[in-house]
Design a protein around this motif. Structure first.
Motif, PDB file in Angstrom:
ATOM      1  N   ARG A   1      51.788  50.205  43.891  1.00  0.00           N
ATOM      2  CA  ARG A   1      53.117  49.617  43.805  1.00  0.00           C
ATOM      3  C   ARG A   1      53.158  48.416  42.862  1.00  0.00           C
ATOM      4  O   ARG A   1      52.950  47.281  43.291  1.00  0.00           O
ATOM      5  N   GLY A   2      53.366  48.669  41.587  1.00  0.00           N
ATOM      6  CA  GLY A   2      53.581  47.605  40.618  1.00  0.00           C
ATOM      7  C   GLY A   2      52.467  46.583  40.538  1.00  0.00           C
ATOM      8  O   GLY A   2      52.725  45.375  40.541  1.00  0.00           O
ATOM      9  N   LEU A   3      51.219  47.028  40.455  1.00  0.00           N
ATOM     10  CA  LEU A   3      50.082  46.111  40.448  1.00  0.00           C
ATOM     11  C   LEU A   3      49.962  45.368  39.119  1.00  0.00           C
ATOM     12  O   LEU A   3      50.190  45.925  38.049  1.00  0.00           O
ATOM     13  N   GLY A   4      49.592  44.105  39.206  1.00  0.00           N
ATOM     14  CA  GLY A   4      49.287  43.297  38.031  1.00  0.00           C
ATOM     15  C   GLY A   4      48.007  42.528  38.269  1.00  0.00           C
ATOM     16  O   GLY A   4      47.890  41.804  39.255  1.00  0.00           O
ATOM     17  N   PHE A   5      47.021  42.698  37.382  1.00  0.00           N
ATOM     18  CA  PHE A   5      45.728  42.030  37.570  1.00  0.00           C
ATOM     19  C   PHE A   5      44.940  42.090  36.275  1.00  0.00           C
ATOM     20  O   PHE A   5      45.294  42.792  35.322  1.00  0.00           O
ATOM     21  N   ALA A   6      43.834  41.346  36.254  1.00  0.00           N
ATOM     22  CA  ALA A   6      42.898  41.373  35.132  1.00  0.00           C
ATOM     23  C   ALA A   6      41.491  41.438  35.682  1.00  0.00           C
ATOM     24  O   ALA A   6      41.172  40.789  36.690  1.00  0.00           O
ATOM     25  N   VAL A   7      40.631  42.218  35.040  1.00  0.00           N
ATOM     26  CA  VAL A   7      39.216  42.318  35.405  1.00  0.00           C
ATOM     27  C   VAL A   7      38.410  41.626  34.314  1.00  0.00           C
ATOM     28  O   VAL A   7      38.428  42.061  33.157  1.00  0.00           O
ATOM     29  N   PRO A   8      37.713  40.522  34.626  1.00  0.00           N
ATOM     30  CA  PRO A   8      36.963  39.790  33.604  1.00  0.00           C
ATOM     31  C   PRO A   8      35.772  40.578  33.087  1.00  0.00           C
ATOM     32  O   PRO A   8      35.153  41.355  33.819  1.00  0.00           O
ATOM     33  N   ARG A   9      35.441  40.372  31.831  1.00  0.00           N
ATOM     34  CA  ARG A   9      34.309  41.068  31.215  1.00  0.00           C
ATOM     35  C   ARG A   9      32.975  40.501  31.698  1.00  0.00           C
ATOM     36  O   ARG A   9      32.856  39.313  31.974  1.00  0.00           O
ATOM     37  N   GLY A  10      31.984  41.376  31.769  1.00  0.00           N
ATOM     38  CA  GLY A  10      30.629  40.950  32.064  1.00  0.00           C
ATOM     39  C   GLY A  10      30.425  40.407  33.460  1.00  0.00           C
ATOM     40  O   GLY A  10      29.476  39.665  33.703  1.00  0.00           O
ATOM     41  N   ARG A  11      31.285  40.767  34.389  1.00  0.00           N
ATOM     42  CA  ARG A  11      31.204  40.288  35.761  1.00  0.00           C
ATOM     43  C   ARG A  11      31.364  41.464  36.717  1.00  0.00           C
ATOM     44  O   ARG A  11      31.792  42.547  36.333  1.00  0.00           O
ATOM     45  N   ILE A  12      31.038  41.218  37.982  1.00  0.00           N
ATOM     46  CA  ILE A  12      31.247  42.221  39.019  1.00  0.00           C
ATOM     47  C   ILE A  12      32.549  41.902  39.735  1.00  0.00           C
ATOM     48  O   ILE A  12      32.686  40.830  40.335  1.00  0.00           O
ATOM     49  N   THR A  13      33.493  42.816  39.648  1.00  0.00           N
ATOM     50  CA  THR A  13      34.757  42.669  40.369  1.00  0.00           C
ATOM     51  C   THR A  13      34.759  43.644  41.534  1.00  0.00           C
ATOM     52  O   THR A  13      34.560  44.851  41.351  1.00  0.00           O
ATOM     53  N   GLY A  14      34.953  43.128  42.737  1.00  0.00           N
ATOM     54  CA  GLY A  14      35.015  43.960  43.921  1.00  0.00           C
ATOM     55  C   GLY A  14      36.444  44.364  44.220  1.00  0.00           C
ATOM     56  O   GLY A  14      37.350  43.525  44.203  1.00  0.00           O
ATOM     57  N   LEU A  15      36.648  45.646  44.466  1.00  0.00           N
ATOM     58  CA  LEU A  15      37.955  46.166  44.862  1.00  0.00           C
ATOM     59  C   LEU A  15      37.867  46.470  46.345  1.00  0.00           C
ATOM     60  O   LEU A  15      37.261  47.455  46.758  1.00  0.00           O
ATOM     61  N   LEU A  16      38.433  45.589  47.151  1.00  0.00           N
ATOM     62  CA  LEU A  16      38.260  45.638  48.599  1.00  0.00           C
ATOM     63  C   LEU A  16      39.558  46.010  49.302  1.00  0.00           C
ATOM     64  O   LEU A  16      40.634  45.562  48.913  1.00  0.00           O
TER      65      LEU A  16
ATOM     66  N   CYS B   1      30.229  39.681  44.997  1.00  0.00           N
ATOM     67  CA  CYS B   1      30.995  39.858  43.759  1.00  0.00           C
ATOM     68  C   CYS B   1      31.375  38.516  43.132  1.00  0.00           C
ATOM     69  O   CYS B   1      31.473  37.506  43.821  1.00  0.00           O
ATOM     70  N   HIS B   2      31.582  38.533  41.821  1.00  0.00           N
ATOM     71  CA  HIS B   2      32.045  37.338  41.129  1.00  0.00           C
ATOM     72  C   HIS B   2      33.557  37.162  41.270  1.00  0.00           C
ATOM     73  O   HIS B   2      34.070  36.048  41.259  1.00  0.00           O
ATOM     74  N   HIS B   3      34.271  38.285  41.371  1.00  0.00           N
ATOM     75  CA  HIS B   3      35.735  38.282  41.365  1.00  0.00           C
ATOM     76  C   HIS B   3      36.180  39.378  42.328  1.00  0.00           C
ATOM     77  O   HIS B   3      35.479  40.373  42.514  1.00  0.00           O
ATOM     78  N   LEU B   4      37.348  39.199  42.945  1.00  0.00           N
ATOM     79  CA  LEU B   4      37.821  40.162  43.937  1.00  0.00           C
ATOM     80  C   LEU B   4      39.271  40.562  43.710  1.00  0.00           C
ATOM     81  O   LEU B   4      40.100  39.742  43.304  1.00  0.00           O
ATOM     82  N   LEU B   5      39.536  41.824  43.982  1.00  0.00           N
ATOM     83  CA  LEU B   5      40.900  42.329  44.107  1.00  0.00           C
ATOM     84  C   LEU B   5      41.030  42.847  45.540  1.00  0.00           C
ATOM     85  O   LEU B   5      40.296  43.764  45.931  1.00  0.00           O
ATOM     86  N   LEU B   6      41.914  42.248  46.326  1.00  0.00           N
ATOM     87  CA  LEU B   6      42.102  42.658  47.714  1.00  0.00           C
ATOM     88  C   LEU B   6      43.374  43.488  47.825  1.00  0.00           C
ATOM     89  O   LEU B   6      44.465  43.021  47.460  1.00  0.00           O
TER      90      LEU B   6
ATOM     91  N   ALA C   1      24.370  40.635  34.330  1.00  0.00           N
ATOM     92  CA  ALA C   1      23.707  39.446  33.784  1.00  0.00           C
ATOM     93  C   ALA C   1      22.898  39.746  32.532  1.00  0.00           C
ATOM     94  O   ALA C   1      22.906  38.966  31.577  1.00  0.00           O
ATOM     95  N   ASP C   2      22.203  40.882  32.514  1.00  0.00           N
ATOM     96  CA  ASP C   2      21.275  41.173  31.426  1.00  0.00           C
ATOM     97  C   ASP C   2      21.898  41.981  30.295  1.00  0.00           C
ATOM     98  O   ASP C   2      21.469  41.869  29.148  1.00  0.00           O
ATOM     99  N   ARG C   3      22.893  42.811  30.623  1.00  0.00           N
ATOM    100  CA  ARG C   3      23.479  43.695  29.605  1.00  0.00           C
ATOM    101  C   ARG C   3      24.940  43.374  29.298  1.00  0.00           C
ATOM    102  O   ARG C   3      25.532  43.969  28.412  1.00  0.00           O
ATOM    103  N   GLY C   4      25.533  42.467  30.066  1.00  0.00           N
ATOM    104  CA  GLY C   4      26.931  42.135  29.830  1.00  0.00           C
ATOM    105  C   GLY C   4      27.900  43.212  30.264  1.00  0.00           C
ATOM    106  O   GLY C   4      29.056  43.248  29.815  1.00  0.00           O
ATOM    107  N   THR C   5      27.435  44.104  31.145  1.00  0.00           N
ATOM    108  CA  THR C   5      28.289  45.195  31.621  1.00  0.00           C
ATOM    109  C   THR C   5      29.346  44.662  32.585  1.00  0.00           C
ATOM    110  O   THR C   5      29.072  43.794  33.412  1.00  0.00           O
ATOM    111  N   THR C   6      30.556  45.195  32.482  1.00  0.00           N
ATOM    112  CA  THR C   6      31.628  44.896  33.435  1.00  0.00           C
ATOM    113  C   THR C   6      31.588  45.947  34.538  1.00  0.00           C
ATOM    114  O   THR C   6      31.605  47.147  34.250  1.00  0.00           O
ATOM    115  N   LEU C   7      31.509  45.512  35.788  1.00  0.00           N
ATOM    116  CA  LEU C   7      31.463  46.453  36.903  1.00  0.00           C
ATOM    117  C   LEU C   7      32.679  46.265  37.805  1.00  0.00           C
ATOM    118  O   LEU C   7      33.048  45.134  38.132  1.00  0.00           O
TER     119      LEU C   7
END
Length: 283
Positions: free
Chosen positions: A50-65, A232-237, A213-219
């Motif tokens: 329903r009309g989601l707005g968000f950003a996922v930062p690069r090179g960090r682990i974002t948890g979708l909870l 996680c470094h960042h969260l979407l609840l 941390a080592d490869r700069g991968t965004t998860l």
């Protein structure tokens, strides 16, 4: 144990010598790996997102909870470019989700292991490597990528075992190895630790932190287990197709004056429920 020895997986602050996020320009704040505005998905008569707005930062682990059925898998499918009837804005690595340029830059691991039971671990990876990087001229690179991916997920001793004879956790690791073949910029993982024992869960989170941390991968890692949010470094609840919050674990605990992310989530659910009731009674 996985083939990594990084900082502890529950360390929420990136180390000063962490690999720069892929696509980052020195001296500039990197653009988000994923950016959404008004993201909506309707399936039949049901609005799933329903009309989601968000950003996922690069090179960090974002948890979708969020609880089962809240729309996590639909959101991840949309980001991976496999979800139909998506409206609004959804950009991944600077391209619209599903753009052909993203095919080799996104790794997507579904909840159910996607492997061929009658092939060995190595044969499974050889098959998918040939799809990702076809041609005789690429054979040496494919072999190198397959060997690296098998080591990444600690399946070296099972490389010649039939996938059908592996445990559930090992089969899940084969699927993860497939996603790692092309060293993707963005790795989308749909509840990768469900049904795994505590040791394997710990090892997977160690691997996830190493990739960031080592490869700069965004998860982007989905889960309904709230204690994983602390890793996680960042969260979407999420709840019922809506976004309750998007922030760091520390910020969420501070904002709600709670001691854990689970308590913060329940606090936000109560707030949302009270606001909905108030809106209903004022109509």
């Amino acid at each position: 144990m996985m083939n990594y020895s990084p900082r502890p997986p529950d360390d929420r602050t990136p180390p000063p010598d962490a690999a720069p996020a892929r696509g980052a320009v020195p001296g500039q704040e990197p653009t988000p790996a994923v950016h959404a505005e008004g993201l909506t998905v309707v399936r039949g008569t049901r609005t799933v997102l329903r009309g989601l707005g968000f950003a996922v930062p690069r090179g960090r682990i974002t948890g979708l909870l969020g609880p089962s059925g809240c729309g996590k898998t639909t959101l991840m499918r949309a980001i991976a470019g496999t979800q139909a009837k998506v409206t609004g804005t959804l950009d991944v690595l600077g391209h619209p989700a599903g753009h052909p340029a993203l095919r080799t830059r996104i790794g997507y691991v579904t909840q159910a292991p996607s492997v061929f039971d009658d092939l060995t671990v190595r044969q499974n990876l050889d098959y998918f490597a040939a799809i990702l990087d076809p041609g005789r001229a690429s054979s040496a690179r494919r072999r190198e990528n397959v060997t690296r991916a098998i080591a990444d997920v600690d399946l070296v001793t099972h490389a010649d075992a039939l996938a059908g004879n592996l445990s559930g956790g090992q089969r899940s690791r084969v699927s993860l190895a497939v996603a790692l073949l092309g060293a993707p910029d963005v790795l989308v993982l749909d509840e990768p630790t469900v049904g795994l024992d505590p040791v394997l869960r710990r090892d997977l989170w160690t691997l996830f932190h190493s990739l960031a941390a080592d490869r700069g991968t965004t998860l982007l890692v989905s889960s309904h287990v709230m204690d994983e949010a602390e890793r996680c470094h960042h969260l979407l609840l999420m709840r019922e197709g809506t976004l309750l919050a998007a922030d760091t674990p520390d910020a969420l605990r501070t904002r709600t004056d709670t001691g854990t992310v689970e308590e913060a989530f329940l606090h936000l659910v109560d707030e949302a429920t009270a606001a909905a009731r108030t809106k209903e009674t004022t109509r």
